[in-house]
Design a protein around this motif. Structure first.
Motif, PDB file in Angstrom:
ATOM      1  N   LEU A  14     -12.501  11.077 -39.851  1.00 54.51           N
ATOM      2  CA  LEU A  14     -13.484  10.066 -39.464  1.00 54.51           C
ATOM      3  C   LEU A  14     -13.003   9.188 -38.311  1.00 54.51           C
ATOM      4  CD1 LEU A  14     -14.764   8.875 -42.958  1.00 54.51           C
ATOM      5  CD2 LEU A  14     -16.054  10.172 -41.267  1.00 54.51           C
TER       6      LEU A  14
ATOM      7  N   THR B 295     -19.717  11.635 -45.637  1.00 57.63           N
ATOM      8  CA  THR B 295     -20.068  10.969 -44.388  1.00 57.63           C
ATOM      9  C   THR B 295     -19.236   9.707 -44.198  1.00 57.63           C
ATOM     10  OG1 THR B 295     -21.789   9.535 -45.321  1.00 57.63           O
ATOM     11  CG2 THR B 295     -22.441  11.774 -44.693  1.00 57.63           C
ATOM     12  N   GLU B 296     -19.217   9.223 -42.977  1.00 54.29           N
ATOM     13  CA  GLU B 296     -18.474   7.994 -42.678  1.00 54.29           C
ATOM     14  C   GLU B 296     -19.047   6.817 -43.451  1.00 54.29           C
ATOM     15  OE1 GLU B 296     -17.071   5.287 -38.818  1.00 54.29           O
ATOM     16  OE2 GLU B 296     -18.254   7.121 -38.527  1.00 54.29           O
ATOM     17  N   THR B 297     -20.378   6.753 -43.551  1.00 49.78           N
ATOM     18  CA  THR B 297     -21.021   5.658 -44.282  1.00 49.78           C
ATOM     19  C   THR B 297     -20.630   5.686 -45.754  1.00 49.78           C
ATOM     20  OG1 THR B 297     -22.917   5.606 -42.781  1.00 49.78           O
ATOM     21  CG2 THR B 297     -23.234   4.653 -44.972  1.00 49.78           C
ATOM     22  N   GLU B 298     -20.631   6.879 -46.358  1.00 46.98           N
ATOM     23  CA  GLU B 298     -20.258   7.012 -47.768  1.00 46.98           C
ATOM     24  C   GLU B 298     -18.809   6.582 -47.986  1.00 46.98           C
ATOM     25  OE1 GLU B 298     -23.251  10.812 -48.649  1.00 46.98           O
ATOM     26  OE2 GLU B 298     -21.122  11.129 -48.195  1.00 46.98           O
TER      27      GLU B 298
END
Length: 230
Positions: A6, A94-97
């Motif tokens: 990430l 994901t980066e958000t997760e």
């Protein structure tokens, strides 16, 4: 590996220290033998041995590479590198997760003064990814799943369903997991049992019409009568 991927550059290179990596993963650095610093170093060497990443730093030599010393890691960007072949053996994060879970862990440490539970990032990631792996993201399918707590506890190596519930509740509270409880059903022996919870990663998918319909069809095939309880 998720953190390295990430925050690496387009070319797959990242500069970091053991401290920045440990803290970035949501832990407090601990240089004692076999604690978090050593576990992170072991993980880096595990990735290096399988040629997922490359680095020259002698991380086990703590006289040469101290906790704040910067070193570089290069990700193996070869398309044949199977660690990025998500469709086969890995679950995409994901980066958000990732950031949501790490931030939640930091907040739980602040909440500890209020006698609330401190969450380990590896536990939350473990539960989240083991739920996510059951979701079918095929464009012709509704992206939901309903694995039982027994299955999730087995997959996550968690012995207590109450502990599993705490992790799931935390994931829903930070807005990266949504759940629906369909209620109970009466089995062929006239026993009242709970149905499996439904899970989704998007808000608004888990409608009562959809979930109750799946429940009725699934448990009817198991020779059970489904009754919805409020």
């Amino acid at each position: 590996m998720a953190y390295i991927k990430l925050y690496s550059s387009i070319s797959g290179r990242i500069g970091l220290s053991i401290r920045s990596l440990v803290e970035g993963l949501g832990f407090r650095p601990d240089a004692h033998k076999d604690r978090i610093n050593d576990n992170v170093i072991k993980a880096l060497y595990w990735l290096k041995e399988r040629e997922y990443i490359y680095f020259d730093a002698e991380l086990w030599n703590k006289q040469k590479v101290k906790i704040n010393d910067c070193f570089q890691i290069q990700i193996n960007t070869d398309p044949k590198n199977d660690i990025f072949n998500f469709s086969d053996i890995y679950v995409a994060l994901t980066e958000t997760e990732f950031n949501s879970i790490i931030q939640s862990v930091k907040e739980s440490k602040k909440e500890y003064s209020q006698r609330r539970m401190i969450y380990d990032p590896s536990d939350l990631l473990n539960v989240f990814l083991n739920i996510k792996k059951y979701i079918n993201f095929n464009k012709n399918s509704t992206p939901i799943c309903f694995p039982s707590h027994r299955i999730l506890c087995r997959d996550c190596n968690i012995s207590s369903t109450s502990t599993m519930n705490k992790f799931i509740n935390r994931l829903t509270s930070i807005g990266i997991l949504y759940t629906y409880k369909a209620g109970k059903y009466i089995d062929s022996y006239n026993n009242i049992k709970y149905t499996n919870n439904f899970y989704a990663l998007q808000k608004g998918i888990l409608t009562p019409e959809l979930c109750d319909g799946i429940v009725s069809g699934y448990y009817a095939s198991q020779v059970a009568t489904v009754t919805k309880y409020k």
